[in-house]
Design a protein around this motif. Structure first.
Motif, PDB file in Angstrom:
ATOM      1  N   GLU A   1       0.872  -1.175   0.000  1.00 14.32           N
ATOM      2  CA  GLU A   1       0.000   0.000   0.000  1.00 14.32           C
ATOM      3  C   GLU A   1       0.905   1.219   0.000  1.00 14.32           C
ATOM      4  O   GLU A   1       1.808   1.323   0.833  1.00 14.32           O
ATOM      5  CB  GLU A   1      -0.898  -0.012   1.238  1.00 14.32           C
ATOM      6  CG  GLU A   1      -1.962   1.049   1.212  1.00 14.32           C
ATOM      7  CD  GLU A   1      -2.992   0.856   2.314  1.00 14.32           C
ATOM      8  OE1 GLU A   1      -3.694   1.849   2.594  1.00 14.32           O
ATOM      9  OE2 GLU A   1      -3.093  -0.230   2.883  1.00 14.32           O
ATOM     10  N   GLU A   2       0.668   2.114  -0.962  1.00 10.79           N
ATOM     11  CA  GLU A   2       1.515   3.293  -1.059  1.00 10.79           C
ATOM     12  C   GLU A   2       0.775   4.448  -1.730  1.00 10.79           C
ATOM     13  O   GLU A   2      -0.172   4.237  -2.482  1.00 10.79           O
ATOM     14  CB  GLU A   2       2.809   2.989  -1.811  1.00 10.79           C
ATOM     15  CG  GLU A   2       2.609   2.497  -3.218  1.00 10.79           C
ATOM     16  CD  GLU A   2       3.899   1.991  -3.850  1.00 10.79           C
ATOM     17  OE1 GLU A   2       4.873   1.746  -3.122  1.00 10.79           O
ATOM     18  OE2 GLU A   2       3.921   1.848  -5.077  1.00 10.79           O
ATOM     19  N   TRP A   3       1.226   5.642  -1.436  1.00 14.90           N
ATOM     20  CA  TRP A   3       0.678   6.852  -2.026  1.00 14.90           C
ATOM     21  C   TRP A   3       1.289   7.035  -3.402  1.00 14.90           C
ATOM     22  O   TRP A   3       2.505   6.927  -3.574  1.00 14.90           O
ATOM     23  CB  TRP A   3       0.992   8.048  -1.127  1.00 14.90           C
ATOM     24  CG  TRP A   3       0.360   9.311  -1.598  1.00 14.90           C
ATOM     25  CD1 TRP A   3       0.976  10.323  -2.260  1.00 14.90           C
ATOM     26  CD2 TRP A   3      -0.989   9.702  -1.437  1.00 14.90           C
ATOM     27  NE1 TRP A   3       0.095  11.334  -2.515  1.00 14.90           N
ATOM     28  CE2 TRP A   3      -1.140  10.973  -2.026  1.00 14.90           C
ATOM     29  CE3 TRP A   3      -2.110   9.105  -0.866  1.00 14.90           C
ATOM     30  CZ2 TRP A   3      -2.340  11.646  -2.057  1.00 14.90           C
ATOM     31  CZ3 TRP A   3      -3.310   9.785  -0.889  1.00 14.90           C
ATOM     32  CH2 TRP A   3      -3.421  11.037  -1.472  1.00 14.90           C
ATOM     33  N   ARG A   4       0.442   7.299  -4.386  1.00 12.06           N
ATOM     34  CA  ARG A   4       0.922   7.534  -5.747  1.00 12.06           C
ATOM     35  C   ARG A   4       0.372   8.858  -6.255  1.00 12.06           C
ATOM     36  O   ARG A   4      -0.758   9.232  -5.957  1.00 12.06           O
ATOM     37  CB  ARG A   4       0.440   6.417  -6.695  1.00 12.06           C
ATOM     38  CG  ARG A   4       0.993   5.034  -6.413  1.00 12.06           C
ATOM     39  CD  ARG A   4       2.362   4.906  -7.050  1.00 12.06           C
ATOM     40  NE  ARG A   4       2.900   3.570  -6.888  1.00 12.06           N
ATOM     41  CZ  ARG A   4       3.255   2.790  -7.901  1.00 12.06           C
ATOM     42  NH1 ARG A   4       3.122   3.185  -9.140  1.00 12.06           N
ATOM     43  NH2 ARG A   4       3.777   1.602  -7.655  1.00 12.06           N
ATOM     44  N   GLU A   5       1.172   9.538  -7.040  1.00 11.31           N
ATOM     45  CA  GLU A   5       0.760  10.810  -7.630  1.00 11.31           C
ATOM     46  C   GLU A   5      -0.119  10.564  -8.857  1.00 11.31           C
ATOM     47  O   GLU A   5      -0.191   9.460  -9.375  1.00 11.31           O
ATOM     48  CB  GLU A   5       1.993  11.639  -8.009  1.00 11.31           C
ATOM     49  CG  GLU A   5       2.828  12.070  -6.817  1.00 11.31           C
ATOM     50  CD  GLU A   5       2.068  12.951  -5.836  1.00 11.31           C
ATOM     51  OE1 GLU A   5       1.248  13.782  -6.280  1.00 11.31           O
ATOM     52  OE2 GLU A   5       2.298  12.822  -4.629  1.00 11.31           O
ATOM     53  N   ARG A   6      -0.753  11.625  -9.318  1.00  7.09           N
ATOM     54  CA  ARG A   6      -1.614  11.586 -10.502  1.00  7.09           C
ATOM     55  C   ARG A   6      -0.791  11.206 -11.736  1.00  7.09           C
ATOM     56  O   ARG A   6       0.372  11.565 -11.839  1.00  7.09           O
ATOM     57  CB  ARG A   6      -2.222  12.982 -10.681  1.00  7.09           C
ATOM     58  CG  ARG A   6      -3.073  13.149 -11.882  1.00  7.09           C
ATOM     59  CD  ARG A   6      -3.595  14.592 -11.902  1.00  7.09           C
ATOM     60  NE  ARG A   6      -4.466  14.791 -13.032  1.00  7.09           N
ATOM     61  CZ  ARG A   6      -4.076  15.318 -14.190  1.00  7.09           C
ATOM     62  NH1 ARG A   6      -2.829  15.711 -14.356  1.00  7.09           N
ATOM     63  NH2 ARG A   6      -4.934  15.439 -15.176  1.00  7.09           N
ATOM     64  N   GLY A   7      -1.420  10.479 -12.667  1.00  4.39           N
ATOM     65  CA  GLY A   7      -0.770  10.175 -13.937  1.00  4.39           C
ATOM     66  C   GLY A   7      -0.613   8.697 -14.190  1.00  4.39           C
ATOM     67  O   GLY A   7      -1.162   7.848 -13.494  1.00  4.39           O
ATOM     68  N   GLU A   8       0.153   8.387 -15.229  1.00  2.00           N
ATOM     69  CA  GLU A   8       0.412   7.002 -15.620  1.00  2.00           C
ATOM     70  C   GLU A   8       1.279   6.333 -14.556  1.00  2.00           C
ATOM     71  O   GLU A   8       2.259   6.917 -14.101  1.00  2.00           O
ATOM     72  CB  GLU A   8       1.115   6.939 -16.973  1.00  2.00           C
ATOM     73  CG  GLU A   8       0.295   7.492 -18.121  1.00  2.00           C
ATOM     74  CD  GLU A   8      -0.909   6.641 -18.472  1.00  2.00           C
ATOM     75  OE1 GLU A   8      -0.863   5.417 -18.266  1.00  2.00           O
ATOM     76  OE2 GLU A   8      -1.913   7.213 -18.930  1.00  2.00           O
ATOM     77  N   GLN A   9       0.906   5.115 -14.201  1.00  2.00           N
ATOM     78  CA  GLN A   9       1.603   4.380 -13.146  1.00  2.00           C
ATOM     79  C   GLN A   9       1.992   2.995 -13.633  1.00  2.00           C
ATOM     80  O   GLN A   9       1.326   2.420 -14.498  1.00  2.00           O
ATOM     81  CB  GLN A   9       0.701   4.223 -11.914  1.00  2.00           C
ATOM     82  CG  GLN A   9       0.151   5.503 -11.365  1.00  2.00           C
ATOM     83  CD  GLN A   9       1.224   6.338 -10.700  1.00  2.00           C
ATOM     84  OE1 GLN A   9       2.120   5.817 -10.056  1.00  2.00           O
ATOM     85  NE2 GLN A   9       1.127   7.644 -10.864  1.00  2.00           N
ATOM     86  N   GLN A  10       3.027   2.457 -13.045  1.00  2.00           N
ATOM     87  CA  GLN A  10       3.407   1.064 -13.261  1.00  2.00           C
ATOM     88  C   GLN A  10       3.732   0.451 -11.914  1.00  2.00           C
ATOM     89  O   GLN A  10       4.365   1.092 -11.070  1.00  2.00           O
ATOM     90  CB  GLN A  10       4.610   0.947 -14.192  1.00  2.00           C
ATOM     91  CG  GLN A  10       4.276   1.249 -15.621  1.00  2.00           C
ATOM     92  CD  GLN A  10       5.390   0.817 -16.546  1.00  2.00           C
ATOM     93  OE1 GLN A  10       6.542   0.741 -16.156  1.00  2.00           O
ATOM     94  NE2 GLN A  10       5.032   0.522 -17.781  1.00  2.00           N
ATOM     95  N   LEU A  11       3.270  -0.765 -11.739  1.00  2.00           N
ATOM     96  CA  LEU A  11       3.510  -1.493 -10.503  1.00  2.00           C
ATOM     97  C   LEU A  11       4.071  -2.850 -10.888  1.00  2.00           C
ATOM     98  O   LEU A  11       3.490  -3.547 -11.716  1.00  2.00           O
ATOM     99  CB  LEU A  11       2.186  -1.642  -9.756  1.00  2.00           C
ATOM    100  CG  LEU A  11       2.258  -2.075  -8.308  1.00  2.00           C
ATOM    101  CD1 LEU A  11       1.114  -1.456  -7.546  1.00  2.00           C
ATOM    102  CD2 LEU A  11       2.239  -3.560  -8.184  1.00  2.00           C
TER     103      LEU A  11
END
Length: 71
Positions: free
Chosen positions: A30-40
């Motif tokens: 669980e983590e905070w992510r900023e706006r936009g395209e993401q990859q995990l």
């Protein structure tokens, strides 16, 4: 390893959980992510081959699917 791509429309807390076929949690983050395209990226090292299920939650949105781990 597997890479999931997704897009966030606003900064949000993201939770990624992987389950085995017995519905036991084998991985969670669980983590905070900023706006936009993401990859995990998820690495299945140390887990036996087989079918796994994932759930990706961001805000009020949920995505789920299957991952097959091969030898």
């Amino acid at each position: 390893s597997t890479t999931l791509s997704f897009k966030l429309y606003k900064p949000e807390n993201v939770q990624f959980t992987v389950y085995n076929v017995q519905s036991q949690i084998v991985y969670t983050i669980e983590e905070w992510r900023e706006r936009g395209e993401q990859q995990l990226q998820w690495n299945a090292d140390g887990l036996p081959a087989g079918m796994y299920f994932y759930r990706l939650m961001a805000g009020d949105r949920i995505a789920s699917g299957k991952i097959v781990v091969r030898d």
